[in-house]
Structures are given as C-alpha cells and as structure tokens.
Design an enzyme around this catalytic site. Structure first.
Site, PDB file in Angstrom:
ATOM      1  N   GLN A   1      -4.160  -2.328   4.985  1.00  0.00           N
ATOM      2  CA  GLN A   1      -2.833  -2.567   4.435  1.00  0.00           C
ATOM      3  C   GLN A   1      -2.457  -4.039   4.421  1.00  0.00           C
ATOM      4  OE1 GLN A   1       0.156  -1.591   7.985  1.00  0.00           O
ATOM      5  NE2 GLN A   1      -1.367   0.032   7.715  1.00  0.00           N
TER       6      GLN A   1
ATOM      7  N   HIS B   1       1.475  -6.523   4.096  1.00  0.00           N
ATOM      8  CA  HIS B   1       2.935  -6.495   4.110  1.00  0.00           C
ATOM      9  C   HIS B   1       3.467  -7.600   3.202  1.00  0.00           C
ATOM     10  CE1 HIS B   1       2.401  -3.759   7.369  1.00  0.00           C
ATOM     11  NE2 HIS B   1       1.891  -4.681   8.176  1.00  0.00           N
TER      12      HIS B   1
ATOM     13  N   HIS C   1      -5.303  -6.144   6.544  1.00  0.00           N
ATOM     14  CA  HIS C   1      -5.721  -5.893   7.921  1.00  0.00           C
ATOM     15  C   HIS C   1      -5.766  -4.403   8.195  1.00  0.00           C
ATOM     16  CE1 HIS C   1      -1.302  -5.903   8.038  1.00  0.00           C
ATOM     17  NE2 HIS C   1      -1.410  -5.051   9.055  1.00  0.00           N
TER      18      HIS C   1
ATOM     19  N   ARG D   1      -0.741  -0.171   0.888  1.00  0.00           N
ATOM     20  CA  ARG D   1      -2.054   0.253   1.390  1.00  0.00           C
ATOM     21  C   ARG D   1      -3.169  -0.050   0.400  1.00  0.00           C
ATOM     22  NH1 ARG D   1       1.890   3.702   3.043  1.00  0.00           N
ATOM     23  NH2 ARG D   1       2.014   4.005   5.301  1.00  0.00           N
TER      24      ARG D   1
END
Length: 411
Positions: free
Chosen positions: A96, A98, A262, A281
């Site tokens: 995933q 962010h 990560h 994801r």
C-alpha cells in the site's frame, strides 16, 4: 490520568498469540492484529471518570482545549491528531501507499461530491488527512519499504530465469529510474489477471528454489517466496519484488512518508501515525485496487530505507525523530530503583508499557490516590500491555522498572 480500555482489531493477517501475550490474556484462537489506542472514530479507546466507560473521542469533543491544550488545538484542530497501535503481523499486510495532505483533501472532496459512501468497498479516501506513520519493532520485524534501485531489481529478476520477467528486467535497465519503475508497476498491475497469475506462480517457484540456497539474493528471494505462499497468483507479488526488504531488530524503527509503497510482513511492533485511514492498495489483498489513483499517488523514487534508532535526551528520554508534527514517539527504559522522570505537561500523551511495570504519579496536586486512573487520581500503575491517556496540563512523573512508549505531538 486515565487508564485506557482498548479495542483489538481481528484482521486476517494478525497473529493469534502476540497481542494476547503482551496483554497477559488467553488467546482466542482468532487473529488479533492491531490494538488501537487513541480517539479514532473507527475504534476509540474508552475511559472511565466515574460515570462509566466513555469513548475518548467524545471526551475530547466535549472539551478540546481542556484535554489537548490550547497549543495542540491551534495546530491541529479539536481532535487528537495521532493514533497509537500495537501491530502483530503473522502474514503479509496489503502492499500500500498513503496520500500526502493535498492529495487526501482533493481525493476526499471528489469522492464526497460524487456521493460515494464512506464505507463503500471501492472508496479510496475515508477522510481528508494524510497518514505518515512510524513502526518500531518489539520483536524481529520484516517489511518492504520503498523502491530498490531498478538495476538491482533487474539482477534479482534475472536470477529467477523466468522468460515473462525478462522484458521487465530490460525496462529496469534501459529507462531512467523513475520512468522504469512507473512503467513496470503499471504493466504488472494492469495486465490480464489470469496470464499474470501464471507469471507470478513461475516466479514464486523460482524464488523458493533460490531462497533455499546461498546466492547473493537468496534472503530476499526467500521473503518473496513467502509472500507468494500467502497470495498465490497475486500481481502484488511481482510489485513487491520492486521494493526493498527491511529487517528491524527490537528498538529499531522505520518512518513511512506519503507515496512510499510498503508492506509489513511479520513481527510485533508499536505503530504511531497521523489520525487517518487513507490507504491505496497495490496488491496482496482481496480488497479494491484503484490502479490509476494509486499511480497518481506513488512516488517513483528509489531509495535505501533509513532505519531509525532512538536518540537519547539529557533526561533519558529516547526519541525517534520524524519530519512530521502530528506525532512524536519516544520511549523510557527505566531500571528498577532509578530516579523518577518528569514528563512534559504541555501536550496530550498516550503512554504504553511494553515491559515490566511503570508507575505514573501526578505532580500537579491530584490527591485521590488509586491505581484505576480515576479523575484526579494521584497514582496509576501500568503493567505490560496497559496504557493511559494523560491530558495536557497534567504534570506526571514516571518510575519503576520497564519500558514505556510515549506518543504525543510536536508543538
């Protein structure tokens, strides 16, 4: 000081034993993946100030400045800006990334305008906040973090000797690094699923063989083979091969900023993050993968992961330095009989004992002695796995013997 009652999240990748062992409870036989400590609306901690358990989020909402302090409210608004967790991984989490703050605000506003329910499975942005995070290992901990140098990944793929991977290796050698990473990741995630599953299975079989040997990439091949065992045929296995394998020893930490791909693979750790649930994801999951939005957010910048070790201050606090203000993680390792240490009382804080027994004692006039964290309580004892919320303005000193993690803000 308030003793926290916390929620354990039972995600499928969680360990069945690590969190129960920390808490001193019997395993249920079900995965126990994350212990949440904070005021996130998804699973807020609960406190009892004499009228029964109340969600910490509601306590803060009723009196933001009284609980968080004026400085914190001015900087971050009337909410606790961080979420503390204990994370226990027995199998790989999803691969995933962010978003940064601008991307999160834009994405959230767009999905709100389009009327996508917040709990819809294809929704990307659950809030308008970014989600930098820090993981600190309590046990040996393995993860993936950031892109490996493309030329090094090409060598790793060559060693697998899978014909369908050779075009990817050629691209990784021939293109500028950012273009090569973008092109290969896009191709892997956009390919026809059935054909890609065959490639993944062939790569996994080769990784198993090489991972049991003594070649230069054997340890990493073994990691990718293990991922494929959990997610057979998943294109995320090939995406994972683009990333650095990171191994943390207890006490070491890893900071993850916006856009950095990560995944956590195995181990127990303390995780601290901005109070957000925004995740895009890349794979290793049955959940929604929005490839175009993912590619917009990923930063295609190869870099060696920086393993953080705590820096000691003159008063003995060990700080994990990060470039964000929403959270600050530190720890105190106290020897039995050592002098008490005073904590900064300007900011709200969550304190978590991970080893031994730590006593919190108020220094600002609290008189109602006890160990249950009631209002005005002068003393609170935290055993292993127990945690407490200390509101801004409460003077506290700590003593005892053990390890105490301290989560707060940087203002």
């Amino acid at each position: 000081m308030d003793l926290l009652a916390n929620t354990v999240r039972p995600y499928a990748w969680g360990s069945t034993t690590a969190i129960p062992e920390l808490l001193g409870t019997e395993p249920t036989g079900e995965p126990q993946a994350e212990l949440w400590m904070g005021a996130h609306p998804g699973a807020p901690s609960r406190i009892d100030r004499g009228a029964g358990e109340t969600p910490l989020s509601e306590v803060i909402e009723a009196d933001p400045e009284g609980e968080l302090g004026a400085e914190t409210v001015r900087a971050f608004g009337p909410r606790l800006p961080f979420l503390l967790k204990v994370l226990a991984a027995a199998s790989p989490l999803s691969l995933q990334v962010h978003p940064d703050l601008v991307q999160a605000k834009e994405g959230f506003a767009d999905e709100e305008e389009r009327g996508i329910p917040v709990d819809a499975p294809h929704r990307n942005y659950k809030d308008a906040n970014h989600k930098p995070e820090l993981i600190c290992a309590l046990t040996p901990f393995t993860g993936l973090c950031g892109f490996r140098r493309p030329a090094e990944t090409a060598e790793l793929l060559d060693a697998l000797d899978v014909d369908r991977l050779k075009p990817y290796a050629d691209i990784l050698r021939a293109r500028p690094e950012d273009e090569a990473l973008s092109e290969v990741l896009t191709a892997v995630l956009s390919a026809e699923r059935e054909a890609m599953a065959e490639t993944v299975d062939a790569a996994a079989e080769a990784a198993r063989r090489l991972g049991s040997g003594d070649g230069p990439h054997a340890p990493d091949h073994a990691v990718y083979a293990g991922i494929a065992d959990h997610y057979p045929g998943d294109p995320g296995v090939l995406a994972a091969m683009l990333l650095n394998v990171v191994r943390l020893e207890p006490g070491e930490a890893l900071y993850l900023g916006a856009g950095v791909p990560h995944a956590y693979l195995d181990g127990l750790g303390v995780e601290l993050m901005a109070n957000s649930d925004n995740v895009l994801r890349c794979g290793l999951t049955p959940k929604h993968v929005d490839v175009p939005e993912l590619l917009r957010v990923v930063r295609f910048e190869p870099a060696e992961p920086e393993v953080l070790r705590p820096e000691a201050t003159p008063d003995g606090e060990e700080v994990y330095a990060t470039p964000v203000d929403e959270f600050r993680l530190s720890r105190h390792v106290l020897a039995p009989g050592s002098a008490p240490r005073a904590l900064d009382d300007r900011v709200p804080q969550i304190l978590l004992c991970t080893d031994g027994e730590i006593t919190l004692r108020r220094t600002d006039g609290g008189t109602d002695a006890g160990t249950d964290g009631g209002p005005g309580g002068a003393e609170l004892v935290l055993g292993k796995g127990r945690s407490a919320f200390v509101r801004a303005g409460e003077g506290v000193e700590i003593s005892g013997g053990g390890t105490l993690f301290r989560a707060t803000v940087a203002v």
